[in-house]
Scaffold this motif. Structure first.
Motif, PDB file in Angstrom:
ATOM      1  N   GLU A 117       1.468  -1.591  -0.191  1.00 42.22           N
ATOM      2  CA  GLU A 117       0.181  -0.023  -0.789  1.00 42.22           C
ATOM      3  C   GLU A 117       0.907   1.136  -0.149  1.00 42.22           C
ATOM      4  O   GLU A 117       2.205   1.162   0.732  1.00 42.22           O
ATOM      5  N   THR A 133      -6.091  -4.048  -2.246  1.00 46.59           N
ATOM      6  CA  THR A 133      -7.354  -4.130  -1.492  1.00 46.59           C
ATOM      7  C   THR A 133      -7.309  -5.439  -1.767  1.00 46.59           C
ATOM      8  O   THR A 133      -8.303  -6.548  -2.698  1.00 46.59           O
ATOM      9  N   LYS A 171     -16.022 -10.025   3.324  1.00 46.80           N
ATOM     10  CA  LYS A 171     -17.005  -8.692   4.246  1.00 46.80           C
ATOM     11  C   LYS A 171     -15.239  -7.809   4.202  1.00 46.80           C
ATOM     12  O   LYS A 171     -15.743  -7.045   3.665  1.00 46.80           O
ATOM     13  N   THR A 172     -13.589  -8.568   3.620  1.00 53.08           N
ATOM     14  CA  THR A 172     -13.015  -7.925   3.828  1.00 53.08           C
ATOM     15  C   THR A 172     -12.747  -7.601   1.640  1.00 53.08           C
ATOM     16  O   THR A 172     -12.312  -6.700   1.975  1.00 53.08           O
ATOM     17  N   ARG A 175     -14.936  -4.407   1.785  1.00 50.36           N
ATOM     18  CA  ARG A 175     -14.484  -3.397   2.457  1.00 50.36           C
ATOM     19  C   ARG A 175     -13.290  -2.539   1.630  1.00 50.36           C
ATOM     20  O   ARG A 175     -13.081  -1.774   1.898  1.00 50.36           O
ATOM     21  N   SER A 176     -13.023  -2.889   0.958  1.00 52.21           N
ATOM     22  CA  SER A 176     -11.541  -3.038   0.043  1.00 52.21           C
ATOM     23  C   SER A 176     -12.479  -1.928  -0.862  1.00 52.21           C
ATOM     24  O   SER A 176     -11.906  -1.282  -1.284  1.00 52.21           O
ATOM     25  N   LYS A 178     -15.498  -0.559  -0.955  1.00 60.78           N
ATOM     26  CA  LYS A 178     -15.950   0.906  -0.249  1.00 60.78           C
ATOM     27  C   LYS A 178     -15.293   1.483  -0.068  1.00 60.78           C
ATOM     28  O   LYS A 178     -15.063   2.824  -0.442  1.00 60.78           O
ATOM     29  N   GLU A 179     -13.507   1.021   0.559  1.00 60.84           N
ATOM     30  CA  GLU A 179     -12.932   2.337   1.245  1.00 60.84           C
ATOM     31  C   GLU A 179     -12.261   2.445   0.451  1.00 60.84           C
ATOM     32  O   GLU A 179     -11.860   3.604   0.087  1.00 60.84           O
ATOM     33  N   LYS A 180     -10.998   1.806  -1.287  1.00 60.66           N
ATOM     34  CA  LYS A 180     -10.178   2.652  -2.040  1.00 60.66           C
ATOM     35  C   LYS A 180     -10.773   2.411  -2.941  1.00 60.66           C
ATOM     36  O   LYS A 180     -10.621   3.474  -3.696  1.00 60.66           O
ATOM     37  N   THR A 183     -14.375   5.305  -3.527  1.00 61.31           N
ATOM     38  CA  THR A 183     -14.318   6.620  -2.728  1.00 61.31           C
ATOM     39  C   THR A 183     -13.140   7.494  -4.244  1.00 61.31           C
ATOM     40  O   THR A 183     -12.948   8.370  -3.577  1.00 61.31           O
ATOM     41  N   LYS A 204     -20.923   1.982  -8.764  1.00 56.45           N
ATOM     42  CA  LYS A 204     -22.293   3.169  -7.625  1.00 56.45           C
ATOM     43  C   LYS A 204     -23.401   2.969  -8.024  1.00 56.45           C
ATOM     44  O   LYS A 204     -24.575   2.625  -7.072  1.00 56.45           O
TER      45      LYS A 204
END
Ligand SMILES: [Zn+2]
Ligand SMILES: [Zn+2]
Length: 222
Positions: A117, A133, A171-172, A175-176, A178-180, A183, A204
């Motif tokens: 990262e 990710t 889940k991971t 999260r990857s 949605k967060e990376k 955005t 989206k």
């Protein structure tokens, strides 16, 4: 930054040749050929036609359908192989017997450099930022340019990568994404590991795994 997509291999992997128009320095992302001959006829032929100098070979993750052509490209260009540190041990076909079942005949040499990262990859006047990710696999990465992102098997048009392989986690993965990825700017083009190209805005709006991820969560992770 110019992008050429070439779909290769038994599992229809999208391999990307990405280059700087001014310097002709290039990277090859996910050369997942089934055979050496296929690599020569597709990506190597393209590179020669465009007179590109390949600076790096980059794998979005360690599955053989994304790494099986590393040896062919490295032999022709002498470019180093880059992959996330968590997936570097997966290079080669050992432990991926399913790949030879699909006819992949090429084992990858080991990584020359591992990624994490926040790393940046420079070629000519272009830069790709490395984002970790995980979720499809532990060492999955996405590579962000100025108006596009290469996501490997993390996100597809209207879908997401499988999470039932070793190292996978629904889940991971959500999260990857949605967060990376979600955005990133809406206008970003999303170059996927399989299937059509899409955009952040389109996913989206339409991707059910982004809109209502809880509906598709596998029971065992509850
Ligand atoms: Zn994969
Ligand atoms: Zn794949």
């Amino acid at each position: 930054m110019i992008v050429k997509m070439l779909t290769v291999g038994a599992l229809g992997t999208n391999c990307y040749v990405v280059w700087c128009e001014k310097t002709k320095e290039a990277v090859v992302i996910d050369p997942g050929f089934s055979t050496e001959e296929e690599g020569k006829e597709t990506v190597l032929h393209f590179i020669e036609t465009k007179d590109l100098h390949v600076k790096y070979i980059i794998n979005t993750h360690g599955h053989a359908d994304h790494t099986s052509g590393n040896a062919v490209v490295k032999k022709a260009t002498n470019a180093p192989i880059l992959i996330h540190e968590l997936d570097a041990p997966l290079l080669g076909l050992s432990g991926q017997d399913w790949a030879s079942m699909f006819g992949y005949q090429i084992a990858s040499p080991p990584a020359d450099k591992t990624l994490r990262e926040g790393d940046t990859i420079h070629f000519g006047k272009c830069t790709l930022a490395v984002m970790h990710t995980p979720g499809h696999i532990r060492g999955g990465i996405s590579l962000a340019g100025t108006n596009c992102v290469f996501v490997g098997d993390t996100l597809f048009q209207g879908s997401i990568g499988r999470t039932d392989f070793p190292g996978g986690s629904y889940k991971t993965l959500i999260r990857s994404i949605k967060e990376k990825l979600v955005t990133l700017p809406d206008t970003f083009i999303v170059y996927t590991g399989h299937g059509p190209t899409t955009t952040i805005a389109q996913e989206k709006r339409n991707n059910p795994f982004i809109l209502t991820p809880e509906l598709y969560a596998p029971d065992e992770e509850e």
